[in-house]
Write a protein that holds these residues in place. Sequence first.
Motif, PDB file in Angstrom:
ATOM      1  N   UNK A 105      -3.762  -4.064  -4.305  1.00  0.00           N
ATOM      2  CA  UNK A 105      -4.545  -2.923  -3.442  1.00  0.00           C
ATOM      3  C   UNK A 105      -4.975  -1.929  -4.666  1.00  0.00           C
ATOM      4  N   UNK A 106      -6.404  -1.654  -4.579  1.00  0.00           N
ATOM      5  CA  UNK A 106      -6.915  -0.756  -5.454  1.00  0.00           C
ATOM      6  C   UNK A 106      -7.873   0.210  -4.819  1.00  0.00           C
ATOM      7  N   UNK A 107      -8.315   1.366  -5.919  1.00  0.00           N
ATOM      8  CA  UNK A 107      -9.405   2.073  -5.285  1.00  0.00           C
ATOM      9  C   UNK A 107     -10.549   1.242  -4.673  1.00  0.00           C
ATOM     10  N   UNK A 108     -11.627   2.078  -4.064  1.00  0.00           N
ATOM     11  CA  UNK A 108     -12.659   1.778  -3.384  1.00  0.00           C
ATOM     12  C   UNK A 108     -12.405   0.614  -2.350  1.00  0.00           C
ATOM     13  N   UNK A 109     -11.263   0.631  -1.628  1.00  0.00           N
ATOM     14  CA  UNK A 109     -10.754  -0.176  -0.647  1.00  0.00           C
ATOM     15  C   UNK A 109     -10.860  -1.643  -1.371  1.00  0.00           C
ATOM     16  N   UNK A 110     -10.413  -1.944  -2.281  1.00  0.00           N
ATOM     17  CA  UNK A 110     -10.530  -3.153  -3.037  1.00  0.00           C
ATOM     18  C   UNK A 110      -9.092  -3.995  -2.924  1.00  0.00           C
ATOM     19  N   UNK A 111      -9.271  -5.200  -2.293  1.00  0.00           N
ATOM     20  CA  UNK A 111      -7.987  -6.062  -2.211  1.00  0.00           C
ATOM     21  C   UNK A 111      -8.235  -7.287  -2.809  1.00  0.00           C
ATOM     22  N   UNK A 112      -7.336  -8.042  -3.362  1.00  0.00           N
ATOM     23  CA  UNK A 112      -7.215  -9.469  -3.656  1.00  0.00           C
ATOM     24  C   UNK A 112      -6.198 -10.037  -3.565  1.00  0.00           C
ATOM     25  N   UNK A 113      -5.963 -11.420  -3.476  1.00  0.00           N
ATOM     26  CA  UNK A 113      -4.701 -11.964  -3.131  1.00  0.00           C
ATOM     27  C   UNK A 113      -4.670 -13.309  -3.904  1.00  0.00           C
ATOM     28  N   UNK A 114      -3.094 -13.464  -4.126  1.00  0.00           N
ATOM     29  CA  UNK A 114      -2.637 -14.697  -4.930  1.00  0.00           C
ATOM     30  C   UNK A 114      -1.238 -15.009  -4.298  1.00  0.00           C
ATOM     31  N   UNK A 115      -0.835 -16.316  -4.634  1.00  0.00           N
ATOM     32  CA  UNK A 115       0.463 -16.742  -4.308  1.00  0.00           C
ATOM     33  C   UNK A 115       1.277 -15.986  -5.194  1.00  0.00           C
ATOM     34  N   UNK A 116       2.520 -15.739  -4.542  1.00  0.00           N
ATOM     35  CA  UNK A 116       3.668 -15.053  -5.578  1.00  0.00           C
ATOM     36  C   UNK A 116       3.748 -15.992  -6.813  1.00  0.00           C
ATOM     37  N   UNK A 117       3.742 -17.386  -6.630  1.00  0.00           N
ATOM     38  CA  UNK A 117       4.261 -18.229  -7.529  1.00  0.00           C
ATOM     39  C   UNK A 117       3.217 -18.170  -8.786  1.00  0.00           C
ATOM     40  N   UNK A 118       1.937 -17.897  -8.390  1.00  0.00           N
ATOM     41  CA  UNK A 118       1.079 -17.836  -9.478  1.00  0.00           C
ATOM     42  C   UNK A 118       1.112 -16.543 -10.269  1.00  0.00           C
ATOM     43  N   UNK A 119       1.354 -15.339  -9.551  1.00  0.00           N
ATOM     44  CA  UNK A 119       1.511 -14.082 -10.186  1.00  0.00           C
ATOM     45  C   UNK A 119       2.922 -14.164 -11.060  1.00  0.00           C
ATOM     46  N   UNK A 120       3.656 -15.040 -10.823  1.00  0.00           N
ATOM     47  CA  UNK A 120       4.862 -15.073 -11.640  1.00  0.00           C
ATOM     48  C   UNK A 120       4.810 -15.689 -12.893  1.00  0.00           C
ATOM     49  N   UNK A 121       3.522 -16.264 -13.326  1.00  0.00           N
ATOM     50  CA  UNK A 121       3.151 -16.852 -14.540  1.00  0.00           C
ATOM     51  C   UNK A 121       3.526 -15.762 -15.659  1.00  0.00           C
ATOM     52  N   UNK A 122       3.956 -16.245 -16.721  1.00  0.00           N
ATOM     53  CA  UNK A 122       4.366 -15.324 -17.683  1.00  0.00           C
ATOM     54  C   UNK A 122       3.226 -14.458 -18.484  1.00  0.00           C
ATOM     55  N   UNK A 123       1.910 -14.877 -18.135  1.00  0.00           N
ATOM     56  CA  UNK A 123       1.122 -13.902 -18.965  1.00  0.00           C
ATOM     57  C   UNK A 123       0.342 -12.952 -17.851  1.00  0.00           C
ATOM     58  N   UNK A 124       0.924 -12.742 -16.708  1.00  0.00           N
ATOM     59  CA  UNK A 124       0.346 -12.037 -15.645  1.00  0.00           C
ATOM     60  C   UNK A 124       1.080 -10.303 -16.048  1.00  0.00           C
ATOM     61  N   UNK A 125       0.066  -9.462 -16.051  1.00  0.00           N
ATOM     62  CA  UNK A 125       0.535  -8.090 -16.756  1.00  0.00           C
ATOM     63  C   UNK A 125      -0.113  -7.031 -15.406  1.00  0.00           C
ATOM     64  N   UNK A 126       0.697  -6.053 -15.296  1.00  0.00           N
ATOM     65  CA  UNK A 126       0.162  -4.623 -14.811  1.00  0.00           C
ATOM     66  C   UNK A 126      -0.182  -4.117 -16.207  1.00  0.00           C
ATOM     67  N   UNK A 127      -1.647  -4.028 -16.449  1.00  0.00           N
ATOM     68  CA  UNK A 127      -1.970  -3.492 -17.991  1.00  0.00           C
ATOM     69  C   UNK A 127      -2.376  -2.078 -17.797  1.00  0.00           C
ATOM     70  N   UNK A 128      -2.180  -1.593 -19.166  1.00  0.00           N
ATOM     71  CA  UNK A 128      -2.716  -0.252 -19.244  1.00  0.00           C
ATOM     72  C   UNK A 128      -3.080   0.166 -20.479  1.00  0.00           C
ATOM     73  N   UNK A 129      -3.037  -0.970 -21.494  1.00  0.00           N
ATOM     74  CA  UNK A 129      -3.969  -1.098 -22.992  1.00  0.00           C
ATOM     75  C   UNK A 129      -5.015  -2.131 -23.184  1.00  0.00           C
ATOM     76  N   UNK A 130      -5.938  -2.132 -23.580  1.00  0.00           N
ATOM     77  CA  UNK A 130      -6.789  -2.976 -24.105  1.00  0.00           C
ATOM     78  C   UNK A 130      -7.376  -2.834 -25.352  1.00  0.00           C
TER      79      UNK A 130
END
Length: 198
Positions: A105-130
């Motif tokens: 869930x994100x601002x501007x009423x944006x959502x997107x969906x993925x299986x939990x198994x995909x989200x558990x990949x080792x490279x998936x981050x809640x990111x705050x730096x680029x």
Amino acid sequence: MPFLKQKDPTVPPGQTVTDGFPVLHVGDVPPIDPKTWRLRVFGAVENPFELTWDELRAMPASEYRGDIHCVTRWTKKNTYWVGVKFSEIVARAKPLAEAKYVIQHADNDYTTNLPLAVMLDDDVLVAYEFDGQPVEPIHGGPVRMLVPKKYFWKSAKWLHGLEFKDRDEKGFWEVRGYNNDADPWKEERYADLPAWFG
């Protein structure tokens, strides 16, 4: 015989490498104050919770170094992100056995969906730096999702909620005809649409 340029095997089909970082999103860039920002983790979990900016930053930090791919056919090579592994969020939330999907869930009423198994990949981050700096607002800061194995619309900008569910629920672009799986290597850009669509 004319010279044939070799395809770069590190770039998904149909993509072009860019040195820039194109800006694409739904709606205007929202004004988000890290002091009042919260990440709500909820749904089919034993331990729903909220994180403040400081609490998120206090969690173990991880890095992703690699490529990102947009459905609009650009690929940015060798990006560098810092954030919290999604698996750290999962360990704290303790999803119930029936939790099979995650809705961002994100601002501007944006959502997107993925299986939990995909989200558990080792490279998936809640990111705050680029690239060594806080994620800019135009790129989803202060906090965005990073799911680098998928087209980038599956990495929600301006993230404020992670919902665990027992069933799939298509997000903003998915209900508008984008592919539900979004694998760049399979060119899963758009869904098979019925004849009446559009």
